[in-house]
Design a protein around this motif. Sequence first.
Motif, PDB file in Angstrom:
ATOM      1  N   VAL A 241       0.830  -1.202   0.000  1.00 34.59           N
ATOM      2  CA  VAL A 241       0.000   0.000   0.000  1.00 34.59           C
ATOM      3  C   VAL A 241       0.868   1.258   0.000  1.00 34.59           C
ATOM      4  CG1 VAL A 241      -1.571   1.347   1.470  1.00 34.59           C
ATOM      5  CG2 VAL A 241      -2.052  -1.044   1.020  1.00 34.59           C
ATOM      6  N   ILE A 242       1.907   1.256   0.790  1.00 32.80           N
ATOM      7  CA  ILE A 242       2.770   2.442   0.857  1.00 32.80           C
ATOM      8  C   ILE A 242       3.535   2.606  -0.456  1.00 32.80           C
ATOM      9  CG2 ILE A 242       4.890   1.555   1.905  1.00 32.80           C
ATOM     10  CD1 ILE A 242       3.118   4.640   3.088  1.00 32.80           C
ATOM     11  N   TYR A 243       3.922   1.518  -1.066  1.00 30.43           N
ATOM     12  CA  TYR A 243       4.608   1.568  -2.365  1.00 30.43           C
ATOM     13  C   TYR A 243       3.697   2.201  -3.424  1.00 30.43           C
ATOM     14  CZ  TYR A 243       6.849   0.004  -6.659  1.00 30.43           C
ATOM     15  OH  TYR A 243       7.427  -0.043  -7.909  1.00 30.43           O
ATOM     16  N   ILE A 244       2.466   1.734  -3.506  1.00 28.50           N
ATOM     17  CA  ILE A 244       1.503   2.297  -4.469  1.00 28.50           C
ATOM     18  C   ILE A 244       1.256   3.770  -4.161  1.00 28.50           C
ATOM     19  CG2 ILE A 244      -0.919   2.207  -5.219  1.00 28.50           C
ATOM     20  CD1 ILE A 244      -0.700  -0.874  -4.812  1.00 28.50           C
ATOM     21  N   GLY A 245       1.123   4.092  -2.892  1.00 32.49           N
ATOM     22  CA  GLY A 245       0.911   5.482  -2.505  1.00 32.49           C
ATOM     23  C   GLY A 245       2.046   6.383  -2.962  1.00 32.49           C
ATOM     24  N   PHE A 246       3.284   5.942  -2.764  1.00 31.92           N
ATOM     25  CA  PHE A 246       4.429   6.741  -3.214  1.00 31.92           C
ATOM     26  C   PHE A 246       4.468   6.855  -4.737  1.00 31.92           C
ATOM     27  CE2 PHE A 246       6.441   6.156   1.035  1.00 31.92           C
ATOM     28  CZ  PHE A 246       6.718   7.495   1.278  1.00 31.92           C
ATOM     29  N   LEU A 247       4.154   5.767  -5.441  1.00 34.71           N
ATOM     30  CA  LEU A 247       4.123   5.832  -6.906  1.00 34.71           C
ATOM     31  C   LEU A 247       3.146   6.900  -7.389  1.00 34.71           C
ATOM     32  CD1 LEU A 247       4.152   2.105  -8.124  1.00 34.71           C
ATOM     33  CD2 LEU A 247       5.933   3.816  -8.437  1.00 34.71           C
ATOM     34  N   VAL A 248       1.957   6.899  -6.831  1.00 35.18           N
ATOM     35  CA  VAL A 248       0.938   7.864  -7.236  1.00 35.18           C
ATOM     36  C   VAL A 248       1.355   9.281  -6.828  1.00 35.18           C
ATOM     37  CG1 VAL A 248      -1.451   8.610  -6.825  1.00 35.18           C
ATOM     38  CG2 VAL A 248      -0.944   6.195  -7.249  1.00 35.18           C
ATOM     39  N   PHE A 249       1.838   9.431  -5.617  1.00 34.07           N
ATOM     40  CA  PHE A 249       2.230  10.748  -5.126  1.00 34.07           C
ATOM     41  C   PHE A 249       3.337  11.363  -5.982  1.00 34.07           C
ATOM     42  CE2 PHE A 249       4.953  13.347  -2.293  1.00 34.07           C
ATOM     43  CZ  PHE A 249       4.055  14.377  -2.040  1.00 34.07           C
ATOM     44  N   PHE A 250       4.368  10.576  -6.271  1.00 31.67           N
ATOM     45  CA  PHE A 250       5.504  11.114  -7.016  1.00 31.67           C
ATOM     46  C   PHE A 250       5.212  11.286  -8.509  1.00 31.67           C
ATOM     47  CE2 PHE A 250       8.051   9.652  -3.289  1.00 31.67           C
ATOM     48  CZ  PHE A 250       8.443  10.923  -2.898  1.00 31.67           C
ATOM     49  N   SER A 251       4.106  10.704  -8.980  1.00 30.83           N
ATOM     50  CA  SER A 251       3.752  10.934 -10.384  1.00 30.83           C
ATOM     51  C   SER A 251       3.251  12.359 -10.608  1.00 30.83           C
ATOM     52  CB  SER A 251       2.716   9.921 -10.864  1.00 30.83           C
ATOM     53  OG  SER A 251       1.463  10.178 -10.272  1.00 30.83           O
ATOM     54  N   ASN A 252       2.693  12.974  -9.558  1.00 31.22           N
ATOM     55  CA  ASN A 252       2.265  14.384  -9.633  1.00 31.22           C
ATOM     56  C   ASN A 252       2.019  14.877  -8.212  1.00 31.22           C
ATOM     57  OD1 ASN A 252       1.219  16.895 -10.116  1.00 31.22           O
ATOM     58  ND2 ASN A 252      -0.428  16.193 -11.459  1.00 31.22           N
ATOM     59  N   ARG A 253       3.040  15.428  -7.589  1.00 33.75           N
ATOM     60  CA  ARG A 253       2.973  15.874  -6.190  1.00 33.75           C
ATOM     61  C   ARG A 253       2.023  17.045  -5.983  1.00 33.75           C
ATOM     62  NH1 ARG A 253       9.362  16.100  -4.779  1.00 33.75           N
ATOM     63  NH2 ARG A 253       9.844  14.357  -6.104  1.00 33.75           N
ATOM     64  N   LYS A 254       1.725  17.794  -7.024  1.00 34.39           N
ATOM     65  CA  LYS A 254       0.887  18.981  -6.869  1.00 34.39           C
ATOM     66  C   LYS A 254      -0.599  18.677  -7.024  1.00 34.39           C
ATOM     67  CE  LYS A 254       4.529  22.070  -8.302  1.00 34.39           C
ATOM     68  NZ  LYS A 254       4.989  23.075  -9.238  1.00 34.39           N
ATOM     69  N   SER A 255      -0.925  17.483  -7.464  1.00 33.27           N
ATOM     70  CA  SER A 255      -2.323  17.104  -7.663  1.00 33.27           C
ATOM     71  C   SER A 255      -2.977  16.800  -6.317  1.00 33.27           C
ATOM     72  CB  SER A 255      -2.411  15.873  -8.564  1.00 33.27           C
ATOM     73  OG  SER A 255      -3.695  15.302  -8.502  1.00 33.27           O
ATOM     74  N   ARG A 256      -4.093  17.463  -6.036  1.00 31.98           N
ATOM     75  CA  ARG A 256      -4.823  17.205  -4.788  1.00 31.98           C
ATOM     76  C   ARG A 256      -5.364  15.775  -4.762  1.00 31.98           C
ATOM     77  NH1 ARG A 256      -8.940  22.018  -4.214  1.00 31.98           N
ATOM     78  NH2 ARG A 256      -9.409  20.942  -2.274  1.00 31.98           N
ATOM     79  N   VAL A 257      -5.702  15.252  -5.926  1.00 37.24           N
ATOM     80  CA  VAL A 257      -6.191  13.878  -6.011  1.00 37.24           C
ATOM     81  C   VAL A 257      -5.079  12.915  -5.588  1.00 37.24           C
ATOM     82  CG1 VAL A 257      -7.062  12.080  -7.570  1.00 37.24           C
ATOM     83  CG2 VAL A 257      -7.847  14.442  -7.826  1.00 37.24           C
TER      84      VAL A 257
END
Length: 161
Positions: free
Chosen positions: A15-31
């Motif tokens: 879960v944390i791995y997926i979370g980091f992948l999504v976060f680092f794909s666009n850190r400025k996106s509120r989604v």
Amino acid sequence: MRFYSLPYALGAIGVIYIGFLVFFSNRKSRVNVSFFSLCIILAVWLIAYAISFSTTSPVVAYSFARIACTAVAFTTPTLYLFVALYLGKFEQEKKYIYLCYGILLFMFPFFIFTNLFLGDYRQYSWGYYSKAGPLHPLYLLVWVSVWTKGLPLFFDKRMWD
């Protein structure tokens, strides 16, 4: 680490791995930030129960069960926040989202420092697990409220297009 803790620990890592992948794909996106927040909360929940199941100390197990239950309490409004942001309905839903977080933040000290929401604990073959306290139904009322309001939003056609 006991065998029963392994799925929780692996789940937390995933879960944390997926979370980091999504976060680092666009850190400025509120989604993306809201999804990352959801992943962090889920990871805390899973890691805390992995530790709770691994320890032989009931005091340590109960402490981590409190952390797990407190974290899981915040999953529902955080999922609701994510879906509202994803669908572009945050402005419509923000008062309700803030209300839910406000209620849970009010309950937070009672989750951590009293036995009102999380009662005692019991030892099972897989480890120690917590029991609901006398005010746990109040938390469930918040949970059902969020799901009742959020489920139609979750199944909005645009969510799956």
